[in-house]
Write a protein that holds these residues in place. Structure first.
Motif, PDB file in Angstrom:
ATOM      1  N   ARG A  65       0.832  -1.202   0.000  1.00 48.47           N
ATOM      2  CA  ARG A  65       0.000   0.000   0.000  1.00 48.47           C
ATOM      3  C   ARG A  65       0.862   1.247   0.000  1.00 48.47           C
ATOM      4  O   ARG A  65       2.003   1.228   0.477  1.00 48.47           O
ATOM      5  CB  ARG A  65      -0.911   0.019   1.234  1.00 48.47           C
ATOM      6  CG  ARG A  65      -1.894  -1.133   1.305  1.00 48.47           C
ATOM      7  CD  ARG A  65      -2.797  -1.005   2.518  1.00 48.47           C
ATOM      8  NE  ARG A  65      -3.704  -2.135   2.618  1.00 48.47           N
ATOM      9  CZ  ARG A  65      -4.583  -2.287   3.598  1.00 48.47           C
ATOM     10  NH1 ARG A  65      -4.672  -1.368   4.564  1.00 48.47           N
ATOM     11  NH2 ARG A  65      -5.380  -3.340   3.620  1.00 48.47           N
ATOM     12  N   SER A  66       0.290   2.322  -0.517  1.00 51.60           N
ATOM     13  CA  SER A  66       0.994   3.600  -0.521  1.00 51.60           C
ATOM     14  C   SER A  66       0.529   4.514   0.604  1.00 51.60           C
ATOM     15  O   SER A  66       1.186   5.492   0.931  1.00 51.60           O
ATOM     16  CB  SER A  66       0.772   4.308  -1.861  1.00 51.60           C
ATOM     17  OG  SER A  66      -0.593   4.678  -2.003  1.00 51.60           O
ATOM     18  N   GLY A  67      -0.645   4.211   1.177  1.00 53.56           N
ATOM     19  CA  GLY A  67      -1.196   5.105   2.193  1.00 53.56           C
ATOM     20  C   GLY A  67      -1.811   6.350   1.616  1.00 53.56           C
ATOM     21  O   GLY A  67      -2.013   7.337   2.330  1.00 53.56           O
ATOM     22  N   VAL A  68      -2.147   6.322   0.319  1.00 59.72           N
ATOM     23  CA  VAL A  68      -2.714   7.493  -0.355  1.00 59.72           C
ATOM     24  C   VAL A  68      -3.924   7.064  -1.183  1.00 59.72           C
ATOM     25  O   VAL A  68      -3.871   6.068  -1.904  1.00 59.72           O
ATOM     26  CB  VAL A  68      -1.676   8.177  -1.272  1.00 59.72           C
ATOM     27  CG1 VAL A  68      -2.306   9.370  -1.993  1.00 59.72           C
ATOM     28  CG2 VAL A  68      -0.460   8.633  -0.467  1.00 59.72           C
ATOM     29  N   ASP A 118      -3.800   3.617  -3.331  1.00 54.72           N
ATOM     30  CA  ASP A 118      -4.533   2.488  -2.745  1.00 54.72           C
ATOM     31  C   ASP A 118      -5.946   2.386  -3.301  1.00 54.72           C
ATOM     32  O   ASP A 118      -6.515   1.301  -3.384  1.00 54.72           O
ATOM     33  CB  ASP A 118      -4.607   2.639  -1.230  1.00 54.72           C
ATOM     34  CG  ASP A 118      -3.253   2.496  -0.574  1.00 54.72           C
ATOM     35  OD1 ASP A 118      -2.339   1.941  -1.217  1.00 54.72           O
ATOM     36  OD2 ASP A 118      -3.097   2.935   0.579  1.00 54.72           O
ATOM     37  N   ALA A 119      -6.547   3.518  -3.630  1.00 53.98           N
ATOM     38  CA  ALA A 119      -7.900   3.567  -4.187  1.00 53.98           C
ATOM     39  C   ALA A 119      -8.072   4.902  -4.875  1.00 53.98           C
ATOM     40  O   ALA A 119      -7.291   5.841  -4.654  1.00 53.98           O
ATOM     41  CB  ALA A 119      -8.957   3.384  -3.093  1.00 53.98           C
ATOM     42  N   VAL A 120      -9.091   4.994  -5.701  1.00 54.10           N
ATOM     43  CA  VAL A 120      -9.401   6.241  -6.389  1.00 54.10           C
ATOM     44  C   VAL A 120     -10.884   6.546  -6.229  1.00 54.10           C
ATOM     45  O   VAL A 120     -11.735   5.664  -6.410  1.00 54.10           O
ATOM     46  CB  VAL A 120      -9.039   6.169  -7.891  1.00 54.10           C
ATOM     47  CG1 VAL A 120      -9.610   7.367  -8.651  1.00 54.10           C
ATOM     48  CG2 VAL A 120      -7.524   6.121  -8.071  1.00 54.10           C
ATOM     49  N   ILE A 121     -11.169   7.788  -5.866  1.00 53.40           N
ATOM     50  CA  ILE A 121     -12.543   8.289  -5.797  1.00 53.40           C
ATOM     51  C   ILE A 121     -12.763   9.180  -7.015  1.00 53.40           C
ATOM     52  O   ILE A 121     -11.966  10.083  -7.286  1.00 53.40           O
ATOM     53  CB  ILE A 121     -12.765   9.097  -4.503  1.00 53.40           C
ATOM     54  CG1 ILE A 121     -12.623   8.193  -3.276  1.00 53.40           C
ATOM     55  CG2 ILE A 121     -14.127   9.774  -4.510  1.00 53.40           C
ATOM     56  CD1 ILE A 121     -12.507   8.956  -1.973  1.00 53.40           C
ATOM     57  N   TYR A 122     -13.844   8.909  -7.740  1.00 53.73           N
ATOM     58  CA  TYR A 122     -14.163   9.722  -8.912  1.00 53.73           C
ATOM     59  C   TYR A 122     -15.329  10.629  -8.543  1.00 53.73           C
ATOM     60  O   TYR A 122     -16.452  10.181  -8.368  1.00 53.73           O
ATOM     61  CB  TYR A 122     -14.516   8.838 -10.109  1.00 53.73           C
ATOM     62  CG  TYR A 122     -14.745   9.626 -11.387  1.00 53.73           C
ATOM     63  CD1 TYR A 122     -13.667  10.078 -12.142  1.00 53.73           C
ATOM     64  CD2 TYR A 122     -16.033   9.915 -11.826  1.00 53.73           C
ATOM     65  CE1 TYR A 122     -13.866  10.797 -13.301  1.00 53.73           C
ATOM     66  CE2 TYR A 122     -16.235  10.638 -12.993  1.00 53.73           C
ATOM     67  CZ  TYR A 122     -15.151  11.073 -13.722  1.00 53.73           C
ATOM     68  OH  TYR A 122     -15.361  11.795 -14.875  1.00 53.73           O
TER      69      TYR A 122
END
Length: 326
Positions: A65-68, A118-122
């Motif tokens: 994970r990147s923590g971002v 770690d994830a992306v919110i659109y």
């Protein structure tokens, strides 16, 4: 001959404290019990060496994970001007911060999407094409989409645009309005759903046009409509910023709100430049942000996250009243 001073490492601390590297690591992480005396010895050694602790980014990367978490908001300048966007961003950042996760704002373009996120919110108000989408799916990056589109492989967080708009239209219908005009947002999922709710009650509502949730743009387009369009007794807008602009333009022309023209919006944000309270559909912006961030964190942890639909409510203010009698 001069040289570069090497920064102390955790191994140096372990050696100075007389413990193993793993024990020194545990003394910093707190993940497993280490005696207070041992922990104090490790921390004293770290202090004397000037060692501030393990690199959290390196630890996250070792865990995969990147923590971002990234959040795509389109044009950053627009995001920071929209009063409906800021509470959303605040709520997202609050939840992520409490979990020790950073937030990266992503503008138009796909360069930042290639970072180890770690994830992306659109959160781009339903724009239905986005270049990085296919790449993110191929890389199995968890995605949460706010207010459309409901892309495959993502968690969809939405509010009841249609139901709220229909309730607003019914309020106007009960006040006797039959000649209604609609100022829409640009083409998107929220725009279509909000328009559908109005047309559930007023199928023949006149369309003024489409524009962003921007004061100047809304005032300009409604000015042209009032110059040449058919006479109406109410204007329904798809944002409160648009509605405030309509009120100001109507008054500039000598029209009284709501006696001559009723005006309604959507969002439920503050409009401090008006001396009246708008009739509007209030959406739970902060709750939407929290639900979005929580869904992103859950998906990072590998959980299955169901889509979220949040309720809205009609707030009757001072900008709507009985239809005028001609």
């Amino acid at each position: 001959m001069s040289g570069t001073t090497r920064s102390p490492t955790l191994a140096d601390v372990a050696a100075a404290a007389g413990v193993s590297l793993s024990t020194a690591s545990l003394a910093f992480s707190g993940n497993k019990p280490v005696s207070e005396s041992t922990r104090a010895r490790v921390l004293d050694a770290a202090s004397s060496l000037g060692y501030t602790g393990p690199n959290p980014l390196a630890r996250n990367l070792r865990q995969g994970r990147s923590g971002v978490v990234g959040i795509a908001v389109g044009r950053l300048s627009t995001a920071f001007r929209d009063p409906a966007a800021l509470p959303m961003l605040d709520a997202v950042s609050e939840v992520l911060e409490s979990a020790g996760v950073g937030l990266l704002l992503m503008a138009d373009g796909d360069e930042q999407s290639r970072l180890p996120l770690d994830a992306v919110i659109y959160d781009n108000c339903g724009r239905e094409t986005w270049a990085p989408y296919d790449d993110l799916v191929a890389r199995d990056v968890p995605m949460v989409v706010v207010e459309g589109p409901a892309w495959p492989g993502t968690t969809f967080v939405d509010v009841d645009h249609r139901g709220g708009s229909a309730a607003l239209a019914e309020h106007l219908h009960d006040l006797g309005h039959r000649r209604v005009a609609l100022l829409t947002l640009e083409a998107s999922h929220p725009q279509r759903e909000r328009e559908a709710g109005i047309r559930d009650v007023f199928p023949d509502a006149n369309t003024i046009g489409a524009c962003p949730s921007d004061h100047e743009a809304a005032q300009a387009i409604v000015a042209g409509y009032l110059d040449t369009g058919p006479d109406v007794t109410a204007v329904v807008c798809q944002s409160d910023v648009q509605a405030a602009a309509v009120v100001i333009e109507a008054r500039r022309r000598g029209l009284r709100v709501p006696e001559d023209l009723s005006v309604a919006g959507f969002d439920g944000v503050a409009t401090p430049w008006l001396d009246l309270e708008l009739t509007t559909v209030v959406q739970p912006i902060a709750d939407k942000g929290r639900a979005t961030a929580e869904a992103a964190l859950a998906r990072v942890d590998g959980e299955d996250v169901a889509d979220v639909l949040l309720p809205v409510r009609l707030r009757v203010g001072e900008s709507t009243g009985p239809a005028r009698e001609d």
